[in-house]
Design an enzyme around this catalytic site. Structure first.
Site, PDB file in Angstrom:
ATOM      1  N   CYS A  68       0.844  -1.199   0.000  1.00 52.42           N
ATOM      2  CA  CYS A  68       0.000   0.000   0.000  1.00 52.42           C
ATOM      3  C   CYS A  68       0.880   1.249   0.000  1.00 52.42           C
ATOM      4  O   CYS A  68       1.800   1.372   0.815  1.00 52.42           O
ATOM      5  CB  CYS A  68      -0.905   0.011   1.222  1.00 52.42           C
ATOM      6  SG  CYS A  68      -1.904   1.511   1.335  1.00 52.42           S
ATOM      7  N   CYS A  97      -7.055   2.473  -5.728  1.00 52.25           N
ATOM      8  CA  CYS A  97      -6.600   2.072  -4.390  1.00 52.25           C
ATOM      9  C   CYS A  97      -5.083   2.059  -4.307  1.00 52.25           C
ATOM     10  O   CYS A  97      -4.416   1.546  -5.188  1.00 52.25           O
ATOM     11  CB  CYS A  97      -7.028   0.648  -4.059  1.00 52.25           C
ATOM     12  SG  CYS A  97      -8.755   0.361  -4.194  1.00 52.25           S
TER      13      CYS A  97
HETATM   14  N1  SAH Z   1      -6.926   0.623   6.225  1.00 54.03           N
HETATM   15  C1  SAH Z   1      -8.151   0.120   5.679  1.00 54.03           C
HETATM   16  C2  SAH Z   1      -8.780   1.007   4.611  1.00 54.03           C
HETATM   17  C3  SAH Z   1      -7.877   1.616   3.554  1.00 54.03           C
HETATM   18  S1  SAH Z   1      -7.253   0.588   2.272  1.00 54.03           S
HETATM   19  C4  SAH Z   1      -7.962  -1.284   5.187  1.00 54.03           C
HETATM   20  O1  SAH Z   1      -6.860  -1.785   5.250  1.00 54.03           O
HETATM   21  O2  SAH Z   1      -8.934  -1.915   4.778  1.00 54.03           O
HETATM   22  C5  SAH Z   1      -8.605   0.179   1.262  1.00 54.03           C
HETATM   23  C6  SAH Z   1      -8.333  -1.077   0.434  1.00 54.03           C
HETATM   24  O3  SAH Z   1      -7.376  -0.823  -0.618  1.00 54.03           O
HETATM   25  C7  SAH Z   1      -7.747  -2.191   1.277  1.00 54.03           C
HETATM   26  O4  SAH Z   1      -8.363  -3.426   1.005  1.00 54.03           O
HETATM   27  C8  SAH Z   1      -6.310  -2.183   0.822  1.00 54.03           C
HETATM   28  O5  SAH Z   1      -5.722  -3.414   1.090  1.00 54.03           O
HETATM   29  C9  SAH Z   1      -6.434  -1.869  -0.647  1.00 54.03           C
HETATM   30  N2  SAH Z   1      -5.175  -1.459  -1.280  1.00 54.03           N
HETATM   31  C10 SAH Z   1      -4.135  -0.823  -0.706  1.00 54.03           C
HETATM   32  N3  SAH Z   1      -3.134  -0.642  -1.591  1.00 54.03           N
HETATM   33  C11 SAH Z   1      -3.550  -1.162  -2.750  1.00 54.03           C
HETATM   34  C12 SAH Z   1      -2.968  -1.277  -4.060  1.00 54.03           C
HETATM   35  N4  SAH Z   1      -1.752  -0.783  -4.334  1.00 54.03           N
HETATM   36  N5  SAH Z   1      -3.694  -1.868  -5.030  1.00 54.03           N
HETATM   37  C13 SAH Z   1      -4.927  -2.340  -4.765  1.00 54.03           C
HETATM   38  N6  SAH Z   1      -5.539  -2.258  -3.574  1.00 54.03           N
HETATM   39  C14 SAH Z   1      -4.857  -1.688  -2.568  1.00 54.03           C
END
Ligand code: SAH
Length: 360
Positions: free
Chosen positions: A134, A349
């Site tokens: 992330c 995301c």
């Molecule tokens: N902290 C919370 C909400 C924010 S992230 C959580 O972890 O659920 C929202 C979603 O985006 C999460 O499922 C996370 O895993 C996803 N996500 C994060 N980075 C990403 C990426 N590079 N590509 C696709 N999804 C991603």
């Protein structure tokens, strides 16, 4: 709060407003009236609140501000997605994303085409959860958002809608871990879902968490919003690496808690699963996922990984994602594939960091 600065009235619940009203000697029904202006109509000046007595309006103006001074700059994608880069008063930046989509819903009367407009909201500036794939994680946690800042995202987004558009769904899937900012999140959700507040059905709000188990148990008893859990792995070994919170709340603890959460019959917890090529997308992973989720009322949302500079991962092929989905379905799990939206404006995301770095 900096010295001499007025409190943001968008941090106030009905109870808090009642206390303000009582202090001024106004009649108690004024609190609901005031809440109606602030949250129902989204007023941004006290002068506009014409059915409040003038001295009361003056008092409010002298003691409070409306909103925290957050400002949005907007990028539009060719697919209708709009990304709001929201600058907070102290210079921090967060993002909210408006995502229009259409879906076909099967009803007893036949298929119906639903136009949805989802607002993806942030809960913190940055994030402390350190998930490996992330981009927000790379910032670390800058700070929690205030209640007013969380809510401001809705008011700012509404300004960017066309006349025939309105927000239908709200997801806390932007920057931050919502359950790590729990008291403020809960207050914001209460304002969003109350009749005296924004009147949004809690069924239309989804809080996504990396899996902070005790807070999941709390939110499930506190307010009937939907829950999504970012799972991403089927073994503790891999999940420890992808989402380090797993060391504190490992898979068996997380899933046991999910199975016991007091959620309504027919409700399902969404499990998000980012598809990482050669990392978590094998046939064995899919089979293990079926087994893991068997005791839970859940469904799976498969997400194409959105690559960013230096991420070290690539996304699974469409074929791999579809094969994975087929195994889940054969195992009686509902599994959908989330298409990436707003790629041309880096609104997908996990892409929220790059833009923030570029803007500062
Ligand atoms: N902290 C919370 C909400 C924010 S992230 C959580 O972890 O659920 C929202 C979603 O985006 C999460 O499922 C996370 O895993 C996803 N996500 C994060 N980075 C990403 C990426 N590079 N590509 C696709 N999804 C991603």
């Amino acid at each position: 709060m900096a010295k001499g600065e007025k409190p943001d009235i968008r941090d106030f619940s009905l109870e808090d407003l009642e206390a303000v009203v009582a202090q001024t000697g106004e009649r108690s029904f004024r609190a609901k009236q005031l809440a109606g202006w602030i949250y129902g109509r989204g007023a941004d000046s006290f002068e506009a609140m014409l059915d409040l007595p003038k001295p009361f309006r003056e008092y409010l103006k002298n003691h409070f501000k409306i909103g925290s001074g957050a400002m949005a700059t907007v990028a539009r994608s060719s697919d209708g997605t709009r990304k709001l880069l929201v600058r907070l008063a102290d210079g921090e930046a967060i993002e909210s994303v408006i995502i229009p989509s259409r879906e076909i819903e099967a009803t007893p009367a036949g298929d119906r085409l639903n136009q949805r407009i989802t607002l993806c909201m942030s809960s913190q500036a940055g994030c402390a959860m350190a998930c490996e794939f992330c981009s927000t994680a790379r910032m670390g946690l800058h700070r929690n958002l205030t209640v007013g800042e969380i809510l401001s995202q809705v008011f700012l987004a509404r300004r960017e809608l066309e006349a025939d558009e309105h927000l239908t769904n709200y997801v806390f899937m932007g920057m931050g871990e919502p359950l790590a900012n729990y008291p403020r999140l809960l207050k914001a959700l209460t304002i969003m879902t109350s009749e005296w507040g924004m009147g949004i059905s809690p069924r239309r709000i989804t809080v996504s968490t990396v899996g902070i188990v005790p807070m999941m148990e709390r939110i499930a008893t506190d307010i009937p919003v939907r829950l999504a859990v970012s799972l991403h792995a089927t073994t503790n070994e891999l999940r420890d690496r992808l989402a380090p919170i797993n060391k504190r709340y490992p898979l068996e603890v997380l899933l046991e808690a999910c199975a016991r959460l007091p959620i309504k019959q027919r409700e399902r917890i969404t499990f998000e699963y980012v598809m990482l090529r050669g990392v978590n997308d094998s046939i064995d992973d899919a089979r293990r996922l079926v087994k893991l989720l068997a005791p839970v009322r859940g469904k799976v949302n498969l997400i194409f990984f959105n690559a960013f500079e230096g991420s070290g991962f690539t996304t699974s092929s469409r074929q791999a994602v579809e094969d994975f989905q087929a195994i889940l379905r054969r195992g009686n799990l509902t599994a959908t594939i989330r298409e990436s939206r707003g790629l041309d404006i880096a609104a997908a995301c996990g892409q929220l960091y790059a833009e923030q770095a570029a803007a500062s």
